[in-house]
Design a protein around this motif. Structure first.
Motif, PDB file in Angstrom:
ATOM      1  N   VAL A  71       8.210 -32.724   9.267  1.00  0.00           N
ATOM      2  CA  VAL A  71       9.601 -33.184   9.167  1.00  0.00           C
ATOM      3  C   VAL A  71      10.425 -32.806  10.395  1.00  0.00           C
ATOM      4  O   VAL A  71      11.492 -33.379  10.617  1.00  0.00           O
ATOM      5  N   ALA A  72       9.930 -31.848  11.180  1.00  0.00           N
ATOM      6  CA  ALA A  72      10.629 -31.518  12.419  1.00  0.00           C
ATOM      7  C   ALA A  72      10.364 -32.554  13.502  1.00  0.00           C
ATOM      8  O   ALA A  72      11.125 -32.657  14.466  1.00  0.00           O
ATOM      9  N   GLY A  73       9.283 -33.332  13.336  1.00  0.00           N
ATOM     10  CA  GLY A  73       8.874 -34.247  14.387  1.00  0.00           C
ATOM     11  C   GLY A  73       9.324 -35.682  14.199  1.00  0.00           C
ATOM     12  O   GLY A  73       9.162 -36.501  15.105  1.00  0.00           O
ATOM     13  N   TRP A  74       9.898 -36.010  13.018  1.00  0.00           N
ATOM     14  CA  TRP A  74      10.372 -37.379  12.772  1.00  0.00           C
ATOM     15  C   TRP A  74      11.273 -37.340  11.543  1.00  0.00           C
ATOM     16  O   TRP A  74      11.035 -36.554  10.623  1.00  0.00           O
ATOM     17  N   PRO A  75      12.304 -38.172  11.469  1.00  0.00           N
ATOM     18  CA  PRO A  75      13.268 -38.099  10.359  1.00  0.00           C
ATOM     19  C   PRO A  75      12.766 -38.771   9.076  1.00  0.00           C
ATOM     20  O   PRO A  75      13.248 -39.837   8.676  1.00  0.00           O
ATOM     21  N   PHE A  76      11.798 -38.149   8.438  1.00  0.00           N
ATOM     22  CA  PHE A  76      11.243 -38.713   7.213  1.00  0.00           C
ATOM     23  C   PHE A  76      12.259 -38.684   6.072  1.00  0.00           C
ATOM     24  O   PHE A  76      13.198 -37.881   6.056  1.00  0.00           O
ATOM     25  N   ASP A  77      12.022 -39.560   5.094  1.00  0.00           N
ATOM     26  CA  ASP A  77      12.880 -39.642   3.908  1.00  0.00           C
ATOM     27  C   ASP A  77      12.359 -38.786   2.760  1.00  0.00           C
ATOM     28  O   ASP A  77      13.054 -38.620   1.748  1.00  0.00           O
ATOM     29  N   TRP A 106      -2.278 -32.588  10.964  1.00  0.00           N
ATOM     30  CA  TRP A 106      -1.988 -31.162  10.803  1.00  0.00           C
ATOM     31  C   TRP A 106      -0.992 -30.651  11.839  1.00  0.00           C
ATOM     32  O   TRP A 106      -0.096 -29.868  11.545  1.00  0.00           O
ATOM     33  N   GLY A 107      -1.120 -31.132  13.066  1.00  0.00           N
ATOM     34  CA  GLY A 107      -0.275 -30.631  14.146  1.00  0.00           C
ATOM     35  C   GLY A 107       1.106 -31.258  14.226  1.00  0.00           C
ATOM     36  O   GLY A 107       1.904 -30.891  15.088  1.00  0.00           O
ATOM     37  N   GLY A 108       1.409 -32.192  13.335  1.00  0.00           N
ATOM     38  CA  GLY A 108       2.700 -32.877  13.370  1.00  0.00           C
ATOM     39  C   GLY A 108       2.522 -34.349  13.684  1.00  0.00           C
ATOM     40  O   GLY A 108       1.407 -34.814  13.961  1.00  0.00           O
ATOM     41  N   PRO A 109       3.608 -35.131  13.653  1.00  0.00           N
ATOM     42  CA  PRO A 109       3.506 -36.574  13.866  1.00  0.00           C
ATOM     43  C   PRO A 109       2.885 -36.919  15.218  1.00  0.00           C
ATOM     44  O   PRO A 109       3.331 -36.441  16.254  1.00  0.00           O
ATOM     45  N   SER A 110       1.857 -37.754  15.173  1.00  0.00           N
ATOM     46  CA  SER A 110       1.247 -38.259  16.394  1.00  0.00           C
ATOM     47  C   SER A 110       2.035 -39.465  16.882  1.00  0.00           C
ATOM     48  O   SER A 110       2.902 -39.996  16.177  1.00  0.00           O
ATOM     49  N   ALA A 111       1.713 -39.934  18.062  1.00  0.00           N
ATOM     50  CA  ALA A 111       2.374 -41.133  18.582  1.00  0.00           C
ATOM     51  C   ALA A 111       2.119 -42.325  17.663  1.00  0.00           C
ATOM     52  O   ALA A 111       3.012 -43.153  17.443  1.00  0.00           O
ATOM     53  N   ASP A 112       0.915 -42.411  17.100  1.00  0.00           N
ATOM     54  CA  ASP A 112       0.597 -43.514  16.194  1.00  0.00           C
ATOM     55  C   ASP A 112       1.356 -43.393  14.879  1.00  0.00           C
ATOM     56  O   ASP A 112       1.797 -44.398  14.307  1.00  0.00           O
ATOM     57  N   THR A 113       1.501 -42.164  14.383  1.00  0.00           N
ATOM     58  CA  THR A 113       2.304 -41.958  13.175  1.00  0.00           C
ATOM     59  C   THR A 113       3.738 -42.421  13.408  1.00  0.00           C
ATOM     60  O   THR A 113       4.317 -43.148  12.594  1.00  0.00           O
ATOM     61  N   VAL A 114       4.309 -42.005  14.515  1.00  0.00           N
ATOM     62  CA  VAL A 114       5.690 -42.356  14.824  1.00  0.00           C
ATOM     63  C   VAL A 114       5.838 -43.865  14.992  1.00  0.00           C
ATOM     64  O   VAL A 114       6.822 -44.461  14.508  1.00  0.00           O
ATOM     65  N   ALA A 115       4.878 -44.508  15.641  1.00  0.00           N
ATOM     66  CA  ALA A 115       4.961 -45.959  15.841  1.00  0.00           C
ATOM     67  C   ALA A 115       4.946 -46.695  14.509  1.00  0.00           C
ATOM     68  O   ALA A 115       5.739 -47.628  14.291  1.00  0.00           O
ATOM     69  N   SER A 116       4.066 -46.275  13.597  1.00  0.00           N
ATOM     70  CA  SER A 116       4.014 -46.910  12.275  1.00  0.00           C
ATOM     71  C   SER A 116       5.296 -46.651  11.495  1.00  0.00           C
ATOM     72  O   SER A 116       5.864 -47.558  10.873  1.00  0.00           O
ATOM     73  N   ALA A 117       5.748 -45.402  11.520  1.00  0.00           N
ATOM     74  CA  ALA A 117       6.959 -45.047  10.780  1.00  0.00           C
ATOM     75  C   ALA A 117       8.178 -45.782  11.329  1.00  0.00           C
ATOM     76  O   ALA A 117       9.019 -46.268  10.564  1.00  0.00           O
ATOM     77  N   ASP A 118       8.295 -45.862  12.647  1.00  0.00           N
ATOM     78  CA  ASP A 118       9.424 -46.568  13.260  1.00  0.00           C
ATOM     79  C   ASP A 118       9.428 -48.038  12.856  1.00  0.00           C
ATOM     80  O   ASP A 118      10.479 -48.611  12.531  1.00  0.00           O
ATOM     81  N   TRP A 164       0.369 -46.269   0.306  1.00  0.00           N
ATOM     82  CA  TRP A 164      -0.135 -45.190   1.144  1.00  0.00           C
ATOM     83  C   TRP A 164      -0.571 -45.801   2.475  1.00  0.00           C
ATOM     84  O   TRP A 164      -1.233 -46.852   2.507  1.00  0.00           O
ATOM     85  N   VAL A 165      -0.210 -45.158   3.566  1.00  0.00           N
ATOM     86  CA  VAL A 165      -0.592 -45.625   4.901  1.00  0.00           C
ATOM     87  C   VAL A 165      -1.291 -44.485   5.619  1.00  0.00           C
ATOM     88  O   VAL A 165      -0.661 -43.507   6.039  1.00  0.00           O
ATOM     89  N   TRP A 166      -2.597 -44.593   5.751  1.00  0.00           N
ATOM     90  CA  TRP A 166      -3.349 -43.597   6.513  1.00  0.00           C
ATOM     91  C   TRP A 166      -3.395 -44.038   7.965  1.00  0.00           C
ATOM     92  O   TRP A 166      -3.621 -45.210   8.270  1.00  0.00           O
ATOM     93  N   VAL A 167      -3.184 -43.095   8.865  1.00  0.00           N
ATOM     94  CA  VAL A 167      -3.136 -43.397  10.304  1.00  0.00           C
ATOM     95  C   VAL A 167      -4.240 -42.600  10.993  1.00  0.00           C
ATOM     96  O   VAL A 167      -3.981 -41.558  11.612  1.00  0.00           O
ATOM     97  N   PRO A 215       1.281 -51.314  14.267  1.00  0.00           N
ATOM     98  CA  PRO A 215       2.591 -51.091  13.650  1.00  0.00           C
ATOM     99  C   PRO A 215       3.333 -52.383  13.314  1.00  0.00           C
ATOM    100  O   PRO A 215       3.969 -52.475  12.259  1.00  0.00           O
ATOM    101  N   VAL A 216       3.255 -53.371  14.185  1.00  0.00           N
ATOM    102  CA  VAL A 216       3.969 -54.625  13.950  1.00  0.00           C
ATOM    103  C   VAL A 216       3.381 -55.359  12.753  1.00  0.00           C
ATOM    104  O   VAL A 216       4.111 -55.811  11.859  1.00  0.00           O
TER     105      VAL A 216
END
Length: 240
Positions: free
Chosen positions: A81-87, A38-50, A6-9, A17-18
């Protein structure tokens, strides 16, 4: 066997992220559940996911509040899921943490079943749900119904020795295996009031030893999909 975390951001202190991705690679993590606001992927969420995806880790959108309804959970999922291509989608909705849990157990578990159903019905991605294994002991029918609404279950078997992890998850694992539902066995590394519920005071060597024992014991179960560690922040901080 997969190894998940689990990764809480949190907005106030997101992970590096690195460092997160390098740690995941070193620990042979194959799957990560990364929290989405709640509002969708944040910049930090996307950075970690990427960063995790770049290291070959599958990434699921993690979200949940103990009193979410199906409408709320679906709205969150669709933005996520609209904000980043999750698996996948990973639901952490724990009604047993509510102040009004006692006396409303059946009602709240039924609501959780409907919520998981609604999210799975509206998602094209696999949906995994966190469940406390003691729910299978005290409410086996409700546990079974909830589990059957998802593609997989993460059992939060929060103990720090393999025999205890297996003991507390026994009824839940039997239900899941007989229902042909894939499951992971999750453990905790965050500080807890009961030191037996976490590896926070044991260190990474003990964690690895006990996870290996759990995996060896469950290797013959076709429904066993691996282990999971809560959570990345505290796992990374464990002493050697």
């Amino acid at each position: 066997m997969t190894r998940a975390m689990w990764v809480w951001v949190p907005e106030a202190a997101p992970p590096d992220p690195v460092a997160l991705a390098r740690f995941a690679s070193a620990q042979r993590v194959t799957d990560a559940f990364v929290s989405v606001p709640w509002g969708g992927p944040s910049a930090d969420t996307v950075a970690s996911a990427d960063a995790l995806r770049a290291h070959g880790v599958r990434v699921a959108a993690l979200g949940g509040v103990e009193d979410w309804t199906g409408v709320e959970a679906v709205a969150w999922m669709e933005r996520a899921v609209a904000g980043w291509p999750f698996d996948g989608v990973h639901l952490d909705i724990e009604p047993w943490g509510r102040a009004d849990w006692a006396g409303r157990e059946r009602e709240l578990l039924d609501a959780l079943e409907r919520t998981v159903h609604d999210v799975a019905a509206r998602s094209s991605l696999p949906v995994e749900v966190d469940l406390a294994p003691w729910v299978a002991d005290e409410h086996p029918a409700a546990f079974t119904r909830i589990a059957r609404r998802a593609n997989a279950v993460a059992l939060m078997a929060y103990r720090d020795r393999a025999p205890d992890i297996l003991r507390v998850s026994d009824a839940a694992r039997r239900i899941l295996s007989s229902s042909r539902i894939a499951y992971r066995v999750g453990v905790d590394t965050a500080p807890a009031a009961d030191p037996r519920a976490t590896f926070a005071d044991d260190g990474s060597a003990v964690l690895e030893r006990e996870l290996a024992r759990v995996a060896a014991r469950l290797a013959a179960d076709a429904r066993f999909a691996g282990v999971a560690v809560h959570d990345a922040q505290h796992w990374m901080a464990l002493p050697r």
